[in-house]
Structures are given as structure tokens and as C-alpha cells.
Design a protein around this motif. Sequence first.
Motif, PDB file in Angstrom:
ATOM      1  N   PRO A  67       0.826  -1.217   0.000  1.00 34.22           N
ATOM      2  CA  PRO A  67       0.000   0.000   0.000  1.00 34.22           C
ATOM      3  C   PRO A  67       0.856   1.261   0.000  1.00 34.22           C
ATOM      4  N   GLY A  68       0.525   2.181  -0.887  1.00 31.83           N
ATOM      5  CA  GLY A  68       1.271   3.445  -0.956  1.00 31.83           C
ATOM      6  C   GLY A  68       2.699   3.279  -1.448  1.00 31.83           C
ATOM      7  N   ALA A  69       2.963   2.175  -2.146  1.00 38.91           N
ATOM      8  CA  ALA A  69       4.341   1.841  -2.568  1.00 38.91           C
ATOM      9  C   ALA A  69       5.008   2.956  -3.371  1.00 38.91           C
ATOM     10  N   ILE A  70       6.311   2.884  -3.415  1.00 39.07           N
ATOM     11  CA  ILE A  70       7.072   3.858  -4.205  1.00 39.07           C
ATOM     12  C   ILE A  70       6.723   3.691  -5.689  1.00 39.07           C
ATOM     13  N   ALA A  71       6.600   4.813  -6.388  1.00 43.55           N
ATOM     14  CA  ALA A  71       6.137   4.793  -7.782  1.00 43.55           C
ATOM     15  C   ALA A  71       7.319   4.780  -8.756  1.00 43.55           C
ATOM     16  N   GLY A  72       6.991   4.785 -10.055  1.00 44.55           N
ATOM     17  CA  GLY A  72       8.029   4.787 -11.083  1.00 44.55           C
ATOM     18  C   GLY A  72       7.852   5.955 -12.031  1.00 44.55           C
ATOM     19  N   ALA A  73       8.949   6.310 -12.684  1.00 43.93           N
ATOM     20  CA  ALA A  73       8.890   7.367 -13.695  1.00 43.93           C
ATOM     21  C   ALA A  73       9.814   7.005 -14.841  1.00 43.93           C
ATOM     22  N   PHE A  74       9.402   7.418 -16.043  1.00 37.84           N
ATOM     23  CA  PHE A  74      10.172   7.172 -17.270  1.00 37.84           C
ATOM     24  C   PHE A  74      10.333   8.507 -17.987  1.00 37.84           C
ATOM     25  N   VAL A  75      11.554   8.771 -18.436  1.00 35.88           N
ATOM     26  CA  VAL A  75      11.794   9.915 -19.321  1.00 35.88           C
ATOM     27  C   VAL A  75      12.568   9.374 -20.512  1.00 35.88           C
ATOM     28  N   HIS A  76      12.094   9.671 -21.712  1.00 32.83           N
ATOM     29  CA  HIS A  76      12.737   9.076 -22.875  1.00 32.83           C
ATOM     30  C   HIS A  76      14.176   9.560 -23.022  1.00 32.83           C
ATOM     31  N   GLU A  77      15.000   8.640 -23.506  1.00 28.66           N
ATOM     32  CA  GLU A  77      16.437   8.899 -23.673  1.00 28.66           C
ATOM     33  C   GLU A  77      16.727  10.235 -24.369  1.00 28.66           C
ATOM     34  N   ARG A  78      15.867  10.612 -25.336  1.00 27.77           N
ATOM     35  CA  ARG A  78      16.196  11.818 -26.116  1.00 27.77           C
ATOM     36  C   ARG A  78      16.207  13.088 -25.267  1.00 27.77           C
ATOM     37  N   HIS A  79      15.636  13.019 -24.063  1.00 24.76           N
ATOM     38  CA  HIS A  79      15.613  14.212 -23.197  1.00 24.76           C
ATOM     39  C   HIS A  79      16.710  14.197 -22.124  1.00 24.76           C
ATOM     40  N   LEU A  80      17.396  13.073 -21.994  1.00 25.78           N
ATOM     41  CA  LEU A  80      18.199  12.908 -20.777  1.00 25.78           C
ATOM     42  C   LEU A  80      19.414  13.835 -20.709  1.00 25.78           C
ATOM     43  N   ALA A  81      19.925  14.221 -21.870  1.00 28.06           N
ATOM     44  CA  ALA A  81      21.102  15.107 -21.843  1.00 28.06           C
ATOM     45  C   ALA A  81      20.708  16.584 -21.892  1.00 28.06           C
ATOM     46  N   ASP A  82      19.410  16.844 -21.933  1.00 29.71           N
ATOM     47  CA  ASP A  82      18.948  18.234 -22.102  1.00 29.71           C
ATOM     48  C   ASP A  82      18.925  18.966 -20.756  1.00 29.71           C
ATOM     49  N   ARG A  83      19.963  19.705 -20.487  1.00 27.11           N
ATOM     50  CA  ARG A  83      20.055  20.403 -19.198  1.00 27.11           C
ATOM     51  C   ARG A  83      19.198  21.663 -19.165  1.00 27.11           C
ATOM     52  N   SER A  84      18.644  22.013 -20.335  1.00 28.94           N
ATOM     53  CA  SER A  84      17.853  23.252 -20.363  1.00 28.94           C
ATOM     54  C   SER A  84      16.401  23.013 -19.943  1.00 28.94           C
ATOM     55  N   LEU A  85      16.009  21.767 -19.797  1.00 28.67           N
ATOM     56  CA  LEU A  85      14.607  21.501 -19.417  1.00 28.67           C
ATOM     57  C   LEU A  85      14.312  22.129 -18.058  1.00 28.67           C
ATOM     58  N   PRO A  86      13.157  22.800 -17.935  1.00 20.39           N
ATOM     59  CA  PRO A  86      12.803  23.279 -16.599  1.00 20.39           C
ATOM     60  C   PRO A  86      12.486  22.069 -15.723  1.00 20.39           C
ATOM     61  N   ARG A  87      12.893  22.125 -14.503  1.00 16.99           N
ATOM     62  CA  ARG A  87      12.525  21.017 -13.597  1.00 16.99           C
ATOM     63  C   ARG A  87      12.690  21.487 -12.165  1.00 16.99           C
ATOM     64  N   PHE A  88      11.999  20.799 -11.274  1.00 22.84           N
ATOM     65  CA  PHE A  88      12.215  21.037  -9.852  1.00 22.84           C
ATOM     66  C   PHE A  88      13.362  20.127  -9.439  1.00 22.84           C
ATOM     67  N   ALA A  89      14.348  20.704  -8.771  1.00 19.96           N
ATOM     68  CA  ALA A  89      15.571  19.943  -8.515  1.00 19.96           C
ATOM     69  C   ALA A  89      15.774  19.645  -7.039  1.00 19.96           C
ATOM     70  N   GLY A  90      16.462  18.566  -6.794  1.00 22.36           N
ATOM     71  CA  GLY A  90      16.882  18.193  -5.441  1.00 22.36           C
ATOM     72  C   GLY A  90      18.219  17.477  -5.547  1.00 22.36           C
ATOM     73  N   TRP A  91      18.868  17.264  -4.421  1.00 19.32           N
ATOM     74  CA  TRP A  91      20.268  16.815  -4.482  1.00 19.32           C
ATOM     75  C   TRP A  91      20.448  15.440  -5.091  1.00 19.32           C
ATOM     76  N   TRP A  92      19.395  14.574  -5.031  1.00 19.64           N
ATOM     77  CA  TRP A  92      19.583  13.239  -5.610  1.00 19.64           C
ATOM     78  C   TRP A  92      19.358  13.224  -7.127  1.00 19.64           C
TER      79      TRP A  92
END
Length: 448
Positions: free
Chosen positions: A270-295
Motif C-alpha cells: 500500500p502506498g508503494a514507491i512509484a516509477g517514472a520514465f523519461v525518454h532517452e532523447r531528453h536525458l542530456a537536455d540540461r535546459s529543461l525546466p525542472r524542480f531539482a533536489g540533491w539526488w
Amino acid sequence: MTDAAHAPFHTGPDFARAADAADPLAAFRAHFHIPRVRDVAPSATTNPDAPCTYLVGNSLGLMPRATRDALTQELDDWASLGVEGHFHAAHPWFPAHEEVRANLAGVVGALPREVVAMNSLTTNLHLLMVSFYRPTRERHRIVIEDAAFPSDSYAVNSQAAFHAPHAGFDPARAVLRLTPREGEVTLRTEDILATIDREHASIALLLLGGVNYYTGQAFDIAAITRHALAKGITVGWDLAHAAGNLALRLHDDGPDFAAWCSYKYLNSGPGAIAGAFVHERHLADRSLPRFAGWWGNDPATRFRMTPDFVPVASADAWQLSNPPVLALAPLRVSLGLFAQAGMPALRAKSIRLTAYLAFLLDDHNRRHPSRAVRVLTPSDPAQRGCQLSLVLPGDARAAFRALQARGVVCDFREPDVVRAAPVPLYSSFADVHAFASILSGVLAEGAA
Ligand SMILES: Cc1ncc(COP(=O)(O)O)c(C=O)c1O
């Protein structure tokens, strides 16, 4: 699967016994705790010590037997090692999210660096929309199913409302809800594609459920994604009812992002940790807006503790916090079972189990046309996963309660739908047979 596993269906219980005996995945059932009838239906008078007929893995998957030891191990390591557990626990905590990555990717057909286990589903949808919902005055609409899970409606409505004042559009008209044709309950792919063709100039994001929670309809993820991307629309999928259910191919199908929960088909509690996928074509894009944290910072520089965020070139860049070890342990156990069984074999069994359920319901309808069950879920196996959504005749709520009292665990959705989902890891053909015959008996009593 063996030849016996392809034999034509029959209505008698012998067929179910033979199908279970021929099932190459049958041994996986023993890896799970199956609740007893007495615990889930205290008023049941027959077989109180027998396992219940559990058909609600689409809501909360059952607990693998190994989960308790995995959690106890983490607690013991914490007790005996304290902070040293980050590197010296049996499953070191520091890279705990890394340990689930390969199997998580396997379940959803992604590259390992395209996936991350984190947070919960609605949280992940929001974090991903921060990056991938980039509305402008002209192009700001979000397409969802009219019958989307409420949390998805709230998420997209609130995203639109958040952006509207800056981008200059009317949030009340920003969400385009796909409705079935008059007299139909599921969406046609051709109609979804036609909406994209007609409205694409104003659509910024398409966010559909891989399998609709209510009807059980599975969408053609490849075709819809391809079509929308070709029209310049960003594509995300909510895979709550698809992860661990369908044989997904996220990398090849190419959506921009996806998110899913792990408490349903992925059996992580119950309430287990979820998953997320981002396609490879975006992974090197440092310009994407995002909320950031240290991990989400590149591990190579994370512990320099500087204020500048350097996103790692993987889906981990969306990860905010250090890995929740007690949440990851059940996921690690469950994904291990998925890796052993293999999604292709699980899907092959699932298609057969659900077809068997449909066959038995057809048989009931033929014999008792006055108390026929209407199946909302498409009959084409390519357009459904495990689940069948059943409209029951007469007092559906009373029938549902009668099912519960006989040790059947399924669920009820207003106004008259019972959802039943035999899952290939632990459901048996005997479960399906038991459900169909108990349901038939319950409906006969209701009609008497
Ligand atoms: C399709 C779908 N989307 C979103 C959610 C919400 O999930 P969570 O509470 O994990 O954010 C659910 C929950 O069952 C769901 O079925």
C-alpha cells in the motif's frame, strides 16, 4: 506454454485444474501470501481456511512472501549498522534506487537510465509536467480521457491553472476530455487520432492512461504516441493500470514521459514507491525546466555540496531526495519475481486467463439471458489487460456484497460496475472458475 495450455476452453472445473497443471508460471503463486476466506469475509460459512478468490490485484497486489524478510533485513541492518548501512547493509542504502533500476526498466520496456523509482504516482506526474507541459497562449491544451482517474484530472487542471496567468490562456478551457461515441463506453483509436489531427495546433500535452481504470480498455500506446509526436504534441502516459500488466515497450514507442504506481500489479504494498520514465532523447537536455533536489544532481559532483545543480543524464535527474530504503525493499522483491517470470510469459498467461473469464461469462449469459452480465472492457485481447469491468444486472451492490461474503475479493465502482482482474503471477484458472460460478449463483439468487 505447452499444447495443453492452448487447449480450447471448457466450462467444467476439470478444465481449470488441467490448465493450472499445464501452466508454466503456476509455481509463482506459492511466492505470495493469499488471504484466507475467514480474514477477508468473516461471515463466510464455507471453507473459512481456504485461500480467498483474490481478483483485485489491479487495486492492491498481494504481498510476496519474501517481502517480510527483505524489510526485516533493512531494519536489522539499521539496528546493527546505523549510518554505516549506507555502504555496508546487505543491500547498501546509498545506491538503493540503482538496485531496482534494471528490473524496473525490464517491466516497462525502457532503457535502464530512462527509469527511476521515486515518490508516488500523482507526485511524479506533476514533477514530469513541470518539465514537459510547456504551454503558450496558442498551444496550451492538455488532452485526457473523460473517464480519467480523478487524480489525473486534478493534476492537469491544476497544472493548467498554474500556468494560465503567465501564459495568458483560459484554464477553464485548457483540458480537452476525450469522450466515447454516443452509445459506446470505450474510446476508438481512430477517434483519438482524429482529435489530434483536428486540434493539434492548440494541444501542448496528451496524457492518457495506458489502461483505463474503469473500463479496463488498453490503448494503442505505439500508434497514439507516434501520431501525437508527429503533430508536435508532448506525450505522457499514466501507466498505473498498465505497468506489470501489459508488455510495455516505452523506449521503442517513444513517449516523452510516463509514470506509474507499484501497489497494483507490481505488488509492492500500500502506498508503494512509484516509477517514472523519461525518454532517452531528453536525458542530456540540461535546459529543461525542472524542480531539482540533491539526488537529481550528477553523483560525480553531488557531494561537493555546491549550490549549483548539475542534472545527471538519466531519469534520476527528476529525483529529489535520497532513496527511501524501506519503500524500495518490497519493490526490489517484487521486481525480482517479474524478472524471473518474464513479462512476455506473464502477458501470454494473462491473455489466456482473462479470455477464460470472458468465456465463462459468455456461457453464463447464454444460459441465463435474463440476468446477463455486460462486459464493458473490449473483447479484443490487444485492447485490454487482466481486468474485465462487469455491469451486473439487478442490484449490483447487493450482488457485490454477496460475492464478498463468499470469499471473492474484487471491487465495486459506482454505479453498477464490478472489476475483476485475474493476474498471471498468482491467480489461477481455478480462481477464475470459482469467481464465474459464484457470480452465476449470486445472480441466480438475486433473481429468485
Ligand atoms: C490511473 C490512476 N492514476 C492515478 C492514481 C493515483 O495514484 P497515487 O495515489 O499513487 O498518486 C491512481 C490510483 O489508483 C490510478 O489508478
